[in-house]
Motif scaffolding. Structure first.
Motif, PDB file in Angstrom:
ATOM      1  N   SER A  26      34.598  64.914 -13.010  1.00 59.09           N
ATOM      2  CA  SER A  26      34.941  65.394 -14.356  1.00 59.09           C
ATOM      3  C   SER A  26      36.037  64.552 -14.991  1.00 59.09           C
ATOM      4  O   SER A  26      35.999  64.248 -16.183  1.00 59.09           O
ATOM      5  N   ILE A  27      37.027  64.193 -14.173  1.00 57.46           N
ATOM      6  CA  ILE A  27      38.127  63.354 -14.678  1.00 57.46           C
ATOM      7  C   ILE A  27      37.590  61.990 -15.116  1.00 57.46           C
ATOM      8  O   ILE A  27      37.963  61.468 -16.167  1.00 57.46           O
ATOM      9  N   LEU A  28      36.700  61.425 -14.315  1.00 57.25           N
ATOM     10  CA  LEU A  28      36.125  60.114 -14.636  1.00 57.25           C
ATOM     11  C   LEU A  28      35.319  60.151 -15.932  1.00 57.25           C
ATOM     12  O   LEU A  28      35.383  59.232 -16.747  1.00 57.25           O
ATOM     13  N   MET A  29      34.557  61.240 -16.128  1.00 57.41           N
ATOM     14  CA  MET A  29      33.784  61.358 -17.375  1.00 57.41           C
ATOM     15  C   MET A  29      34.714  61.447 -18.584  1.00 57.41           C
ATOM     16  O   MET A  29      34.456  60.843 -19.625  1.00 57.41           O
ATOM     17  N   TYR A  35      38.107  55.856 -22.960  1.00 59.31           N
ATOM     18  CA  TYR A  35      38.033  54.389 -23.048  1.00 59.31           C
ATOM     19  C   TYR A  35      37.055  53.958 -24.152  1.00 59.31           C
ATOM     20  O   TYR A  35      37.316  53.001 -24.882  1.00 59.31           O
ATOM     21  N   ALA A  36      35.938  54.672 -24.277  1.00 56.17           N
ATOM     22  CA  ALA A  36      34.962  54.339 -25.319  1.00 56.17           C
ATOM     23  C   ALA A  36      35.574  54.538 -26.706  1.00 56.17           C
ATOM     24  O   ALA A  36      35.364  53.734 -27.613  1.00 56.17           O
ATOM     25  N   ASP A  46      32.838  51.151 -16.255  1.00 51.77           N
ATOM     26  CA  ASP A  46      33.244  51.224 -14.841  1.00 51.77           C
ATOM     27  C   ASP A  46      33.437  52.665 -14.382  1.00 51.77           C
ATOM     28  O   ASP A  46      32.942  53.065 -13.318  1.00 51.77           O
ATOM     29  N   VAL A  47      34.178  53.442 -15.175  1.00 48.89           N
ATOM     30  CA  VAL A  47      34.461  54.819 -14.736  1.00 48.89           C
ATOM     31  C   VAL A  47      33.221  55.700 -14.838  1.00 48.89           C
ATOM     32  O   VAL A  47      33.015  56.585 -13.992  1.00 48.89           O
ATOM     33  N   TYR A  48      32.371  55.465 -15.845  1.00 49.31           N
ATOM     34  CA  TYR A  48      31.114  56.225 -15.919  1.00 49.31           C
ATOM     35  C   TYR A  48      30.230  55.926 -14.712  1.00 49.31           C
ATOM     36  O   TYR A  48      29.621  56.840 -14.129  1.00 49.31           O
ATOM     37  N   GLN A  49      30.145  54.651 -14.325  1.00 41.82           N
ATOM     38  CA  GLN A  49      29.320  54.273 -13.168  1.00 41.82           C
ATOM     39  C   GLN A  49      29.840  54.925 -11.893  1.00 41.82           C
ATOM     40  O   GLN A  49      29.057  55.373 -11.056  1.00 41.82           O
ATOM     41  N   ARG A  50      31.167  54.988 -11.767  1.00 33.41           N
ATOM     42  CA  ARG A  50      31.741  55.652 -10.586  1.00 33.41           C
ATOM     43  C   ARG A  50      31.431  57.145 -10.617  1.00 33.41           C
ATOM     44  O   ARG A  50      31.098  57.743  -9.580  1.00 33.41           O
ATOM     45  N   VAL A  67      23.211  64.087 -16.490  1.00 32.09           N
ATOM     46  CA  VAL A  67      22.875  63.852 -17.902  1.00 32.09           C
ATOM     47  C   VAL A  67      24.083  63.382 -18.702  1.00 32.09           C
ATOM     48  O   VAL A  67      24.027  62.369 -19.422  1.00 32.09           O
ATOM     49  N   THR A  68      25.208  64.096 -18.605  1.00 32.25           N
ATOM     50  CA  THR A  68      26.373  63.767 -19.434  1.00 32.25           C
ATOM     51  C   THR A  68      26.939  62.379 -19.145  1.00 32.25           C
ATOM     52  O   THR A  68      27.125  61.582 -20.077  1.00 32.25           O
ATOM     53  N   PRO A  69      27.220  62.030 -17.861  1.00 28.92           N
ATOM     54  CA  PRO A  69      27.746  60.678 -17.626  1.00 28.92           C
ATOM     55  C   PRO A  69      26.740  59.576 -17.948  1.00 28.92           C
ATOM     56  O   PRO A  69      27.114  58.498 -18.415  1.00 28.92           O
ATOM     57  N   CYS A  70      25.443  59.838 -17.731  1.00 26.84           N
ATOM     58  CA  CYS A  70      24.427  58.833 -18.046  1.00 26.84           C
ATOM     59  C   CYS A  70      24.323  58.609 -19.556  1.00 26.84           C
ATOM     60  O   CYS A  70      24.146  57.476 -20.017  1.00 26.84           O
ATOM     61  N   LEU A  71      24.435  59.688 -20.332  1.00 26.20           N
ATOM     62  CA  LEU A  71      24.431  59.539 -21.786  1.00 26.20           C
ATOM     63  C   LEU A  71      25.616  58.707 -22.251  1.00 26.20           C
ATOM     64  O   LEU A  71      25.488  57.825 -23.107  1.00 26.20           O
ATOM     65  N   GLY A  72      26.803  58.998 -21.683  1.00 24.87           N
ATOM     66  CA  GLY A  72      27.992  58.224 -22.032  1.00 24.87           C
ATOM     67  C   GLY A  72      27.823  56.760 -21.665  1.00 24.87           C
ATOM     68  O   GLY A  72      28.178  55.864 -22.442  1.00 24.87           O
ATOM     69  N   MET A  73      27.254  56.525 -20.480  1.00 23.92           N
ATOM     70  CA  MET A  73      27.050  55.156 -19.998  1.00 23.92           C
ATOM     71  C   MET A  73      26.044  54.406 -20.886  1.00 23.92           C
ATOM     72  O   MET A  73      26.252  53.243 -21.233  1.00 23.92           O
ATOM     73  N   ALA A  74      24.971  55.090 -21.289  1.00 22.93           N
ATOM     74  CA  ALA A  74      23.954  54.462 -22.137  1.00 22.93           C
ATOM     75  C   ALA A  74      24.538  54.066 -23.484  1.00 22.93           C
ATOM     76  O   ALA A  74      24.258  52.983 -24.002  1.00 22.93           O
ATOM     77  N   LYS A  75      25.367  54.947 -24.046  1.00 23.43           N
ATOM     78  CA  LYS A  75      25.991  54.650 -25.347  1.00 23.43           C
ATOM     79  C   LYS A  75      26.882  53.425 -25.241  1.00 23.43           C
ATOM     80  O   LYS A  75      26.880  52.550 -26.116  1.00 23.43           O
ATOM     81  N   VAL A  76      27.647  53.320 -24.155  1.00 16.34           N
ATOM     82  CA  VAL A  76      28.523  52.165 -23.949  1.00 16.34           C
ATOM     83  C   VAL A  76      27.704  50.895 -23.760  1.00 16.34           C
ATOM     84  O   VAL A  76      28.016  49.843 -24.329  1.00 16.34           O
ATOM     85  N   LEU A  77      26.644  50.986 -22.969  1.00 16.74           N
ATOM     86  CA  LEU A  77      25.782  49.814 -22.741  1.00 16.74           C
ATOM     87  C   LEU A  77      25.206  49.302 -24.063  1.00 16.74           C
ATOM     88  O   LEU A  77      25.138  48.099 -24.303  1.00 16.74           O
ATOM     89  N   GLY A  78      24.808  50.231 -24.925  1.00 19.16           N
ATOM     90  CA  GLY A  78      24.303  49.842 -26.240  1.00 19.16           C
ATOM     91  C   GLY A  78      25.370  49.168 -27.082  1.00 19.16           C
ATOM     92  O   GLY A  78      25.094  48.212 -27.808  1.00 19.16           O
TER      93      GLY A  78
END
Length: 403
Positions: A26-29, A35-36, A46-50, A67-78
């Motif tokens: 939860s802290i990492l998310m 960071y975003a 990095d933190v989303y992947q962890r 779902v939540t961390p993957c959505l955050g990670m996808a948005k950053v990747l984009g």
């Protein structure tokens, strides 16, 4: 500053924690989101992947907790241009939700919209259409045909039709979307989303030659903004300039002049007389006055634009070249000194050569004007040199047109 300090402190803490520490995911998310927000996308990733790694080990590869961390990670990747990985991640989220909640769950809307918008940005309009259509179907089944959310989905599909070159379909979708939004009172008439839909539709109508319909929409935008924000609000300026541009296209320069004068007064009141932003409606007004044959005032405005832009952008900048081009047209009709006009044209040529290249169409047009004045002033040697260059360039463009 405080947010930066907070993320630095949290990073120091989590870096020293093992992956099995309580609530670390939860802290990492939370850190990934922070960071975003700060546009520190690599750190966010990095933190989303962890977080995803920890949650996969804790809950399994098919858990909806991902779902939540993957959505955050996808948005950053984009955001960092890694579209392929972003698309894969969004698709993973959609698969997770479909497996656990069914293919018509409203929880699918956010990842479907995010994926569709990214695909549209990547030029994959047909793929984007599939996902936007799914959103429209989900909304229709959940809320019926007259809910404001239906209007939002139709607006997204209209953008897809634009990208596919299907203008008539796009226009119909935009119109239906706006009508549904109005009838449902889903958003206030002055909401930014509603405003953008009207402006996008107006622009599309102008593009396909339906300028009168487009103007009516732009007039509506102006009227709504005046009603909700007052007759001197800065946000009026964009609508006034858009509408003035439309009037100019239809050669209604008198109405364009009125709007441009109003927009200029608002901007000067807000920004002062030296801010570079006022030079854009000011130059537009100078051009409009030129068309109305009010050359003396047009010249004064063009000279003022030139002064402001030289100070703001530098004497050899493209905005200065644009102002010089306008000034030359005005001063030519006023019969100003031809030697001075020639010098102005040489300045324009230098700017255009640097900005567009020595063989650009802009350079071709300016070369014709320079050769004309060299001939009038009897400068035969200079004229012959440039005439040869002009001849080569003209042949090149003639071949391109014939081809």
């Amino acid at each position: 500053m405080r947010l930066n300090f907070s993320t630095s402190l949290m990073k120091e803490v989590v870096d020293n924690l093992k992956d099995d520490a309580p609530r670390l995911d939860s802290i990492l998310m939370h850190m990934g989101s922070m960071y975003a927000t700060l546009s520190k996308f690599e750190k966010s990733l990095d933190v989303y992947q962890r977080a995803v790694y920890i949650m996969e080990r804790t809950y399994g590869m098919d858990s909806t907790f991902l779902v939540t961390p993957c959505l955050g990670m996808a948005k950053v990747l984009g955001s960092i241009g890694k579209a392929t990985k972003a698309i894969e991640t969004y698709q993973r989220v959609i698969t997770l939700l479909e497996s656990s909640r069914g293919t018509k769950s409203k929880d699918l809307v956010v990842p479907l919209l995010s994926l569709a918008n990214l695909l549209l940005k990547e030029g994959r309009a047909n793929d984007a259409e599939t996902h936007f259509t799914r959103v429209l179907n989900i909304y229709t089944e959940l809320y019926g045909q007259n809910d404001g959310k239906i209007g939002m989905a139709m607006s997204s599909l209209a953008r897809v039709k634009c990208a596919q070159g299907k203008s008539d379909e796009a226009i119909q979708l935009f119109k239906r979307a706006i009508q549904v939004m109005k009838d449902s009172n889903y958003l206030s008439p002055d909401d930014n989303i509603m405003e953008k839909m009207r402006v996008d539709l107006a622009e599309l109508l102008h593009t396909v030659g339906r300028g009168q319909e487009g103007r009516e929409l732009l007039e509506e935008c102006l009227w709504i903004t005046e009603r909700y924000k007052g007759k001197e609000h800065p946000s009026l300026v964009t609508h006034m300039i858009n509408l003035a541009t439309s009037y100019s296209r239809s050669k209604n320069y008198a109405d364009a002049e009125h709007l441009l004068r109003r927009s200029l007064q608002i901007m000067i009141k807000q920004k002062g007389t030296d801010d570079q932003s006022i030079s854009f409606p000011m130059l537009h007004l100078a051009v409009t006055l030129y068309h109305l044959k009010k050359d003396e005032e047009a010249e004064k405005l063009a000279l003022e634009v030139l002064r402001i832009r030289e100070k703001a952008f530098g004497k050899n900048s493209l905005p200065v070249g644009e102002a010089l081009d306008c000034l030359v047209s005005i001063q030519t009709r006023l019969g100003r000194d031809e030697s001075e006009l020639l010098e102005l044209l040489r300045r324009i040529l230098n700017i255009q050569e640097r900005e567009f290249g020595r063989e650009s169409e802009e350079v071709l047009v300016t070369l014709k004007k320079i050769v004309y004045y060299l001939d009038k002033l009897g400068k035969k040697d200079e004229k012959l040199t440039l005439q040869r260059r002009l001849s080569v360039l003209s042949k090149k463009y003639k071949q391109m047109v014939n081809y």
